[in-house]
Design an enzyme around this catalytic site. Structure first.
Site, PDB file in Angstrom:
ATOM      1  N   ASP A  18      -9.421 -12.088 -10.098  1.00  0.00           N
ATOM      2  CA  ASP A  18      -9.899 -10.700  -9.899  1.00  0.00           C
ATOM      3  C   ASP A  18     -10.560 -10.225 -10.967  1.00  0.00           C
ATOM      4  OD1 ASP A  18      -7.656  -7.711  -9.625  1.00  0.00           O
ATOM      5  OD2 ASP A  18      -9.679  -8.009  -8.972  1.00  0.00           O
TER       6      ASP A  18
ATOM      7  N   ASP B  41     -16.206  -6.810  -7.463  1.00  0.00           N
ATOM      8  CA  ASP B  41     -14.731  -7.086  -7.632  1.00  0.00           C
ATOM      9  C   ASP B  41     -14.317  -8.295  -6.562  1.00  0.00           C
ATOM     10  OD1 ASP B  41     -11.809  -4.860  -7.054  1.00  0.00           O
ATOM     11  OD2 ASP B  41     -12.217  -7.058  -7.321  1.00  0.00           O
TER      12      ASP B  41
HETATM   13  C1  LIG Z   1      -1.056  -8.475  -2.460  1.00  0.00           C
HETATM   14  C2  LIG Z   1      -2.308  -7.993  -3.097  1.00  0.00           C
HETATM   15  C3  LIG Z   1      -2.638  -6.717  -3.075  1.00  0.00           C
HETATM   16  C4  LIG Z   1      -3.695  -6.463  -4.149  1.00  0.00           C
HETATM   17  C5  LIG Z   1      -4.491  -7.658  -4.724  1.00  0.00           C
HETATM   18  C6  LIG Z   1      -5.473  -7.062  -5.614  1.00  0.00           C
HETATM   19  N1  LIG Z   1      -6.122  -7.893  -6.238  1.00  0.00           N
HETATM   20  O1  LIG Z   1      -7.394  -7.207  -6.809  1.00  0.00           O
HETATM   21  C7  LIG Z   1      -7.429  -6.163  -6.098  1.00  0.00           C
HETATM   22  C8  LIG Z   1      -8.742  -5.316  -6.305  1.00  0.00           C
HETATM   23  C9  LIG Z   1      -8.454  -3.871  -6.185  1.00  0.00           C
HETATM   24  C10 LIG Z   1      -8.386  -3.390  -7.636  1.00  0.00           C
HETATM   25  O2  LIG Z   1      -7.097  -3.037  -7.894  1.00  0.00           O
HETATM   26  C11 LIG Z   1      -8.620  -4.444  -8.533  1.00  0.00           C
HETATM   27  N2  LIG Z   1      -9.265  -5.676  -7.610  1.00  0.00           N
HETATM   28  N3  LIG Z   1      -6.422  -5.859  -5.397  1.00  0.00           N
HETATM   29  C12 LIG Z   1      -3.978  -8.848  -4.315  1.00  0.00           C
HETATM   30  C13 LIG Z   1      -2.953  -8.969  -3.739  1.00  0.00           C
HETATM   31  F1  LIG Z   1      -2.483 -10.380  -3.532  1.00  0.00           F
END
Ligand SMILES: Cc1ccc(-c2noc([C@H]3C[C@@H](O)CN3)n2)cc1F
Length: 327
Positions: free
Chosen positions: A33, A215
């Site tokens: 991420d 992102d």
């Molecule tokens: C269940 C779940 C929920 C959210 C995320 C998630 N991971 O990265 C992000 C985006 C949004 C911001 O927060 C930073 N990057 N969102 C992953 C999940 F597996």
């Protein structure tokens, strides 16, 4: 000088991409991420009711960081928290001998239900790592001085395995020149400025671009409301559905391509990427891959955009920069 490559496996509808990571003596599947900076995973400390079905990190191989704890909330309000250990992490052959591992002692239901994912590996800037009282470095920051070149690259694909590389740029993964733009690290993100948009009902370029972040952890492409509205005004049967909280369109539609100007170059998102996924299994109405960024404060170039390009996250120079090239 380390270099490495790891697969990025798409989950259903490319909702996220998971990569194998060795932590201590467990191999876990993590969601890389670039929009956050914590490396956290389900662990033997997680309550069984929350961790059922997930791979677990066993901290017995690590060294606890006494008094350190972490607590993170993502853009969709999902959350996780826990304590911290130092342990060995290997990603595609690149080794961090002592990486801060954030072992979960509590996670929200979104993570419990996402059984394919054993946690996240943050690749944003360490300035937004949530460990207290002392923030720790991301995997990339931990290994960057041991890499042949302080870069990582992102090659996501629609409905197929892509890859992340660390320490090198793979010239076989892109065509034409790489266009680089400066990154503003003030908010801890890989933040840049897009010059403008066109496509769909936005037949004339909407000129104004805006601030955006790259992102990998966000599935969709969130753009200024005027750009999203303009795009769908050119899509038969598309509309903003308040109940769904976004634009929907007929799954039978082939939406027009969408173009983004960055660093004076135009990158095209094929219209098929914007017919994202049925609202629920069997529905003939689909959720749009482009949505409005209202309330976020900047645009989010998530996977719908990133799977149309080869992206270079470069921290090898005097200041970080982002590179984009056609795939
Ligand atoms: C269940 C779940 C929920 C959210 C995320 C998630 N991971 O990265 C992000 C985006 C949004 C911001 O927060 C930073 N990057 N969102 C992953 C999940 F597996």
């Amino acid at each position: 000088c380390q270099t490495g490559e790891v697969a990025a496996d798409p989950q259903l509808y490319d909702q996220s991409y998971l990569s194998p990571v060795t932590i201590g003596n467990s191999e876990l599947m993590l969601d890389f991420d670039t929009g956050s900076a914590d490396l956290w995973c389900f662990s033997t400390e997680s309550p069984a009711v929350q961790s059922a079905g997930h791979g677990l990190y066993n901290p017995s191989t690590g060294t606890e960081l006494d008094g350190a704890f972490w607590d993170i909330t993502y853009g969709d309000q999902s959350a996780a928290s826990g304590n911290v250990f130092a342990d060995k992490v290997v990603v595609g052959g690149v080794t961090a001998t002592k990486q801060a591992i954030e072992a979960a002692t509590s996670v929200s239901y979104e993570f419990t239900e996402d059984v394919a994912s054993d946690g996240l590996l943050g690749l944003a800037f360490s300035s937004i790592n949530t460990i207290l009282p002392q923030p720790q470095t991301t995997f990339f920051d931990t290994v960057r001085n041991t890499l042949a070149k302080a870069v990582f690259t992102v090659d996501l694909k629609k409905g197929a395995a892509g890859s992340y590389t660390f320490g090198y740029i793979d010239s076989s993964k892109y065509s034409g020149a790489i266009t680089y733009v400066p990154v503003n690290t003030a908010n801890g993100f890989w933040q840049f400025t897009a010059d403008g948009y066109s496509g769909g009902g936005n037949n004339a370029s909407t000129g104004r671009g805006g601030v955006a972040i790259a992102d990998t952890g966000t599935s969709l492409l969130y753009l200024p409301a005027s750009v999203a509205k303009g795009y769908y005004s050119g899509v038969q049967g598309a509309s903003f559905d308040f109940r769904q909280g976004g634009y929907t369109l007929p799954c039978s539609a082939t939406p027009p391509d969408f173009n983004v100007a960055i660093g004076g170059k135009t990158f095209t998102v094929p219209g098929s990427y914007i017919n994202y996924a049925p609202l629920r299994a069997g529905s003939s109405t689909c959720f749009g891959g482009i949505q409005a960024d209202s309330g976020i404060g900047f645009s989010i170039f998530g996977d719908v955009f990133l799977k149309a390009v080869y992206a270079i996250f470069d921290d090898s120079g005097s200041s970080p920069k982002l590179g984009f090239a056609a795939q």
